[in-house]
Design an enzyme around this catalytic site. Structure first.
Site, short mmCIF file in Angstrom:
data_model
loop_
_atom_site.label_atom_id
_atom_site.label_comp_id
_atom_site.label_asym_id
_atom_site.label_seq_id
_atom_site.Cartn_x
_atom_site.Cartn_y
_atom_site.Cartn_z
N TYR A 108 10.07 -36.96 -69.75
CA TYR A 108 9.40 -36.80 -68.45
C TYR A 108 8.00 -37.43 -68.48
CZ TYR A 108 7.43 -34.02 -64.53
OH TYR A 108 6.82 -33.60 -63.38
N LYS A 135 6.50 -40.39 -66.16
CA LYS A 135 5.35 -40.14 -65.29
C LYS A 135 4.18 -41.06 -65.62
CE LYS A 135 6.79 -36.97 -62.49
NZ LYS A 135 7.25 -37.42 -61.15
P1 NAI Z 1 11.46 -29.75 -56.83
O1 NAI Z 1 12.56 -29.68 -57.82
O2 NAI Z 1 11.23 -28.60 -55.92
O3 NAI Z 1 11.60 -31.05 -55.91
C1 NAI Z 1 12.17 -32.26 -56.34
C2 NAI Z 1 13.13 -32.71 -55.28
O4 NAI Z 1 13.65 -33.98 -55.66
C3 NAI Z 1 14.31 -31.76 -55.12
O5 NAI Z 1 14.41 -31.32 -53.78
C4 NAI Z 1 15.50 -32.58 -55.58
O6 NAI Z 1 16.70 -32.27 -54.90
C5 NAI Z 1 15.04 -33.99 -55.30
N1 NAI Z 1 15.74 -34.98 -56.13
C6 NAI Z 1 16.03 -34.89 -57.44
N2 NAI Z 1 16.70 -35.96 -57.85
C7 NAI Z 1 16.86 -36.76 -56.76
C8 NAI Z 1 17.45 -38.03 -56.54
N3 NAI Z 1 18.05 -38.68 -57.54
N4 NAI Z 1 17.39 -38.57 -55.32
C9 NAI Z 1 16.79 -37.92 -54.30
N5 NAI Z 1 16.23 -36.70 -54.44
C10 NAI Z 1 16.25 -36.12 -55.65
O7 NAI Z 1 10.14 -30.05 -57.68
P2 NAI Z 1 8.63 -30.31 -57.21
O8 NAI Z 1 7.78 -29.48 -58.09
O9 NAI Z 1 8.49 -30.21 -55.76
O10 NAI Z 1 8.43 -31.82 -57.69
C11 NAI Z 1 8.13 -32.90 -56.82
C12 NAI Z 1 7.56 -34.05 -57.64
O11 NAI Z 1 6.29 -33.69 -58.18
C13 NAI Z 1 8.44 -34.41 -58.85
O12 NAI Z 1 8.42 -35.81 -59.05
C14 NAI Z 1 7.75 -33.72 -59.99
O13 NAI Z 1 8.03 -34.33 -61.23
C15 NAI Z 1 6.29 -33.87 -59.59
N6 NAI Z 1 5.42 -32.92 -60.22
C16 NAI Z 1 5.46 -31.58 -59.89
C17 NAI Z 1 4.59 -30.71 -60.51
C18 NAI Z 1 4.50 -29.28 -60.11
O14 NAI Z 1 3.56 -28.61 -60.59
N7 NAI Z 1 5.39 -28.77 -59.29
C19 NAI Z 1 3.70 -31.14 -61.60
C20 NAI Z 1 3.69 -32.54 -61.82
C21 NAI Z 1 4.54 -33.39 -61.16
#
Ligand code: NAI
Length: 301
Positions: free
Chosen positions: A164, A168
């Protein structure tokens, strides 16, 4: 008042978590939003159209404009379909928030090749597959705002997340080069490293989760995606009420002139390691050119 009137925003992974907050905020300020989400599990298994559909229903119920799109960002046809649906429905793509993501946390000793490939393909390749067609449309329009979802894990490191973290950090490299290609077309490219309570961070944040409301990340992302923001190539750490810039700096270091003082030896490095490591006198290069520009006066004066 910063608004997105007449702007079209594509947000990947917007069926939940942070992406949903970005979609709701931009739509509430007038953007027409393409809510993309595959709807699988946090580990990237399965698919469920209802995630994106529910966010679209939410936006419409508050009087906003949105369509759902269910492709995976992790394949080139999916990326193309996401951008096509924006252009076919709304005629443009002004904003891309590249946010879709999954987790396959494992230490390197326990990692399977599929844990690596699936994480790189959703986060890193997926960002390319959507940004490539989006960039072409933005170039044509002479306008674009791209925001990538990076992570403190990639910038600073986090145990059990080499796959990951590499993805990133890769996004920061992608952004740093793309900002140069976008500059003359008024395409600004930035990244965020969010900290938010979502299903992805359930275990990491534990009882601190309450302090890290996902909605509090959205204003900084919306700002980066708006006309009001003028900078490009920046990474902002956002969460828990804080917004701060993260940058890669080049420090003053140790210098030995190759002609005047002779070739560098291993002992030179060893004896001057404190100077090599000093954080004093740093610059923040905008591009590779600045690295050369820093060295030039030393070499040629
Ligand atoms: P989350 O799991 O709630 O949201 C991620 C979304 O991406 C989900 O709704 C999922 O269905 C969708 N997804 C996954 N694979 C997919 C694909 N192949 N095509 C289309 N959609 C897809 O997680 P969150 O926390 O909202 O994460 C959003 C972004 O922020 C991610 O890239 C995550 O790595 C990044 N991030 C989040 C952090 C946090 O503290 N929540 C910290 C650092 C980065």
């Amino acid at each position: 008042m910063i608004d997105f009137q007449d702007r079209v925003a594509v947000i990947t992974g917007a069926g939940g978590g942070l992406g949903r907050e970005y979609a709701l905020l931009l739509a509430s300020r007038g953007a027409s939003v393409v809510v993309n989400d595959l709807g699988g599990s946090v580990h990237g298994d399965g698919a469920d159209a209802s995630a994106a559909d529910a966010v679209v229903a939410e936006i419409r119920s508050m009087g906003g404009t949105a369509i759902a799109e269910h492709s995976s960002v992790a394949d080139p046809e999916g990326g193309a379909a996401i951008i096509e649906s924006a252009v076919d429905t709304f005629g443009r793509v002004d904003v891309l928030i590249s946010n879709a993501g999954i987790l396959r946390d494992r230490t390197l000793a326990n990692m399977a090749v599929d844990d690596l490939r699936s994480v790189l393909s959703v986060h890193l390749e997926g960002a390319f597959y959507v940004a490539m067609p989006a960039f072409r449309v933005m170039k044509e329009q002479q306008y674009g705002r791209i925001v990538f979802a990076s992570s403190g894990s990639g910038l600073f490191g986090n145990f059990g997340q080499t796959n990951y973290a590499a993805a990133k950090a890769g996004l920061v490299g992608f952004m740093s080069a793309l900002k140069l290609e976008g500059a003359k077309y008024n395409i600004l490219v930035n990244a965020v490293a969010p900290i938010a309570h979502t299903r992805m961070t359930e275990e990491i944040l534990g009882d601190q989760a309450e302090q890290f409301d996902a909605a509090s990340v959205a204003p900084a992302v919306a700002y980066l995606a708006s006309d009001a923001h003028e900078h490009t190539g920046e990474v902002w750490s956002v969460g828990g009420g804080s917004v701060s810039r993260v940058f890669t700096a080049l420090c003053e270091g140790y210098f030995k002139h190759p002609d005047r003082e002779g070739p560098m030896t291993v002992e030179d490095v060893a004896e001057n390691v404190a100077d090599v490591r000093t954080e004093d006198g740093y610059i923040v290069p905008f591009s590779l050119r600045d690295e050369f520009a820093k060295l030039g006066p030393k070499l040629y004066s």
